[in-house]
Design a protein around this motif. Structure first.
Motif, short mmCIF file in Angstrom:
data_model
loop_
_atom_site.label_atom_id
_atom_site.label_comp_id
_atom_site.label_asym_id
_atom_site.label_seq_id
_atom_site.Cartn_x
_atom_site.Cartn_y
_atom_site.Cartn_z
N ALA A 127 -24.65 -105.38 32.33
CA ALA A 127 -23.23 -105.29 32.68
C ALA A 127 -22.69 -103.89 32.40
O ALA A 127 -21.92 -103.34 33.21
N GLU A 128 -23.11 -103.30 31.27
CA GLU A 128 -22.63 -101.97 30.91
C GLU A 128 -23.12 -100.93 31.93
O GLU A 128 -22.37 -100.03 32.34
N PHE A 129 -24.37 -101.09 32.39
CA PHE A 129 -24.92 -100.15 33.38
C PHE A 129 -24.18 -100.27 34.71
O PHE A 129 -23.81 -99.25 35.32
N ILE A 130 -23.95 -101.49 35.17
CA ILE A 130 -23.24 -101.70 36.44
C ILE A 130 -21.84 -101.10 36.37
O ILE A 130 -21.38 -100.43 37.30
N ARG A 131 -21.21 -101.31 35.22
CA ARG A 131 -19.84 -100.78 35.02
C ARG A 131 -19.85 -99.25 34.98
O ARG A 131 -19.05 -98.59 35.65
N SER A 132 -20.77 -98.67 34.21
CA SER A 132 -20.77 -97.21 34.04
C SER A 132 -21.14 -96.47 35.33
O SER A 132 -20.69 -95.36 35.57
N GLN A 133 -21.95 -97.11 36.18
CA GLN A 133 -22.35 -96.47 37.43
C GLN A 133 -21.46 -96.87 38.62
O GLN A 133 -21.72 -96.44 39.74
N ALA A 187 -28.09 -116.66 32.11
CA ALA A 187 -27.40 -115.66 31.27
C ALA A 187 -26.50 -114.78 32.13
O ALA A 187 -25.38 -114.42 31.71
N MET A 188 -26.93 -114.43 33.35
CA MET A 188 -26.10 -113.61 34.24
C MET A 188 -24.90 -114.41 34.75
O MET A 188 -23.80 -113.87 34.87
N ASP A 189 -25.12 -115.70 35.04
CA ASP A 189 -24.01 -116.56 35.49
C ASP A 189 -22.95 -116.68 34.40
O ASP A 189 -21.74 -116.69 34.68
N LYS A 190 -23.41 -116.77 33.17
CA LYS A 190 -22.48 -116.90 32.04
C LYS A 190 -21.55 -115.69 31.94
O LYS A 190 -20.39 -115.81 31.59
#
Length: 470
Positions: A127-133, A187-190
């Motif tokens: 999630a942090e990677f998707i957000r930062s990029q 875990a991704m759905d959560k």
């Protein structure tokens, strides 16, 4: 042949110890051939049935890439040290692949912690990677993900896989026998992540496919790093245990998972140091071959020998060796630097890492021990590859190798090539080696992206063999 000069000037006692250790760690050409032939028997056994030493896992990667695969893909690689997340744009083999990456250090406590803690760490990092990029992604158009899971897993589908056993020093309760792809999806759905898992990929298969994307002479993917493994392309008709309606000539990538070769200890030349590593490992009796040849263990073998010699009053007399007693303190990089650097650098490494003031005699001894251990590792690493080549009648091509030992040890490739020639009977006066190591440094990233692209292309054409909807 040693590059260390003046060993004959060691004290008689130390020289005797060194000669005894050299003998214990020597893998003769005859022994190599014996191990390689036993390896071939276990490979064939693994293709015939389940529950064997070498799993020979079917991967549902149906053939090599064309080199024309294109598109942007998320990839994630869970290794023994880091979680690596990438956004990879494939532009075809004639253009440079774009890679944006983030690395997240796997906390030590996670390696023997709970499954929930592991998945929380993975999805939080993703999630942090998707957000930062600023990658975006929506539920209607999720980001396609290739997940490199570098542990033995049985796959009935390319987008699912059940963990067989943890390796590389990781031992998390409650996950063996579970479908890691389903656990990741949950875990991704959560976290409501806009991501679709397209393919679950082994790092060794990724190394092979990443190299084949640009190099059609690729025959095998290999990992010579924290762990050891190989992958190659077989045909469905050779995989007796696989029940499928696919034609016999359908290509199928096989993930050997051969770190567990010779768990019965029939042919491997074990020393007391190998036995100590196995005894104190999270899984005694398992991964016998890996514990003798993989990068995770080479530095530890070196440390155990030094401890043994010290405890018998032969080296480091009057020194504080408390640091030396720390398990796995010395990695393979420590050994590599000893063969790569002048003696002065090695002396400072001993001071900085072990707080030991090393004498000239101890320095020479340590250099030679580093050679002996690394050479045995490199020679053993040929056994699995030579067995695959003999089994499939492969006489030339490129072995796409990933991993710290293959890429960073200064003498690994030369020692490996020498041993391959001995096992396969290459002419001594050859102008070049018919089978060589090439670098596949980003197998787990680019390889995962290429496999995701190949899988999506297959699905779009209506070929859903080995693909499950969810």
């Amino acid at each position: 042949m040693s590059d260390v000069q003046g060993l004959e000037n060691l004290s008689p006692v130390l020289l005797d110890e060194l000669r005894a250790l050299e003998q214990q760690f020597d893998v003769t050409p005859e022994k190599l051939k014996q191990i390689s032939h036993r390896f071939e028997e276990e490979l064939i056994d693994g293709l015939a049935k389940d529950g064997t030493n070498i799993s020979m896992n079917v991967t549902w990667v149906l053939g090599f890439p064309t080199g024309h695969e294109r598109g942007s893909f998320l990839t994630m690689d869970l290794g023994g040290t880091n979680l690596r997340v990438c956004w990879i744009t494939l532009k075809g083999q004639d253009a440079e692949t774009e890679v944006i990456q983030g690395k997240y250090l796997l906390p030590t406590e996670l390696k023997t912690g709970s499954a929930d803690a592991l998945w929380d760490f993975i999805t939080e990092s993703l999630a942090e990677f998707i957000r930062s990029q600023r990658l975006g992604g929506r539920r209607e158009e999720p980001l396609p993900l290739g997940f490199t899971f570098s542990y033995p897993a049985i796959q009935e589908y390319i987008n699912h896989g059940k963990l067989q056993t943890w390796t590389k020093g990781i031992d998390i309760d409650g996950m063996e026998g579970e479908d890691v792809a389903s656990l990741l999806r949950e875990a991704m759905d959560k976290r409501d992540l806009p991501v679709k898992l397209v393919a679950l990929i082994n790092d060794t298969v990724g190394a092979m496919i990443a190299s084949a994307y640009n190099d059609p002479e690729t025959i095998v993917g290999a990992i010579f790093g924290t762990g050891c493994n190989a992958a190659y392309m077989d045909h469905v008709g050779s995989i007796e245990k696989l029940k499928t309606e696919l034609p016999d000539d359908t290509p199928m990538a096989i993930n050997c998972e051969y770190g567990a070769f010779d768990n019965a200890r029939k042919v491997l030349p074990l020393t007391k140091y190998d036995e100590a590593i196995d005894r104190d490992s999270p899984r005694p009796g398992e991964q016998a071959f890996e514990k003798m040849s993989a990068g995770l263990y080479l530095g530890e073998i070196f440390r155990l020998i030094l401890c043994d010699l010290h405890e018998r009053g032969l080296i480091f007399k009057g020194q504080d060796v408390s640091k030396l007693r720390e398990p796995y303190l010395l990695d393979t990089g420590f050994l590599s630097s000893m063969e790569d650097d002048p003696f002065a650098a090695t002396r400072s490494n001993f001071e900085e890492t072990l707080n030991i003031q090393i004498t000239w005699e101890e320095l020479q001894l340590s250099h030679r021990l580093a050679e002996v251990i690394a050479e045995r590792g490199a020679r053993l690493c040929t056994c699995g590859i030579s067995a695959i080549c003999r089994m499939k009648s492969i006489t030339s091509g490129h072995v796409a190798a990933d991993g710290s030992v293959a890429n960073k040890h200064p003498k690994f490739k030369a020692r490996w090539a020498q041993a391959m020639g001995e096992v396969l009977g290459w002419p001594e006066d050859r102008k070049e080696d018919p089978i060589i190591i090439t670098s596949a440094e980003d197998g787990s990233g680019v390889g995962a992206a290429v496999i995701a692209a190949m899988t999506i292309q297959r699905i779009e054409k209506g070929d859903t063999a080995g693909v499950r909807q969810r």
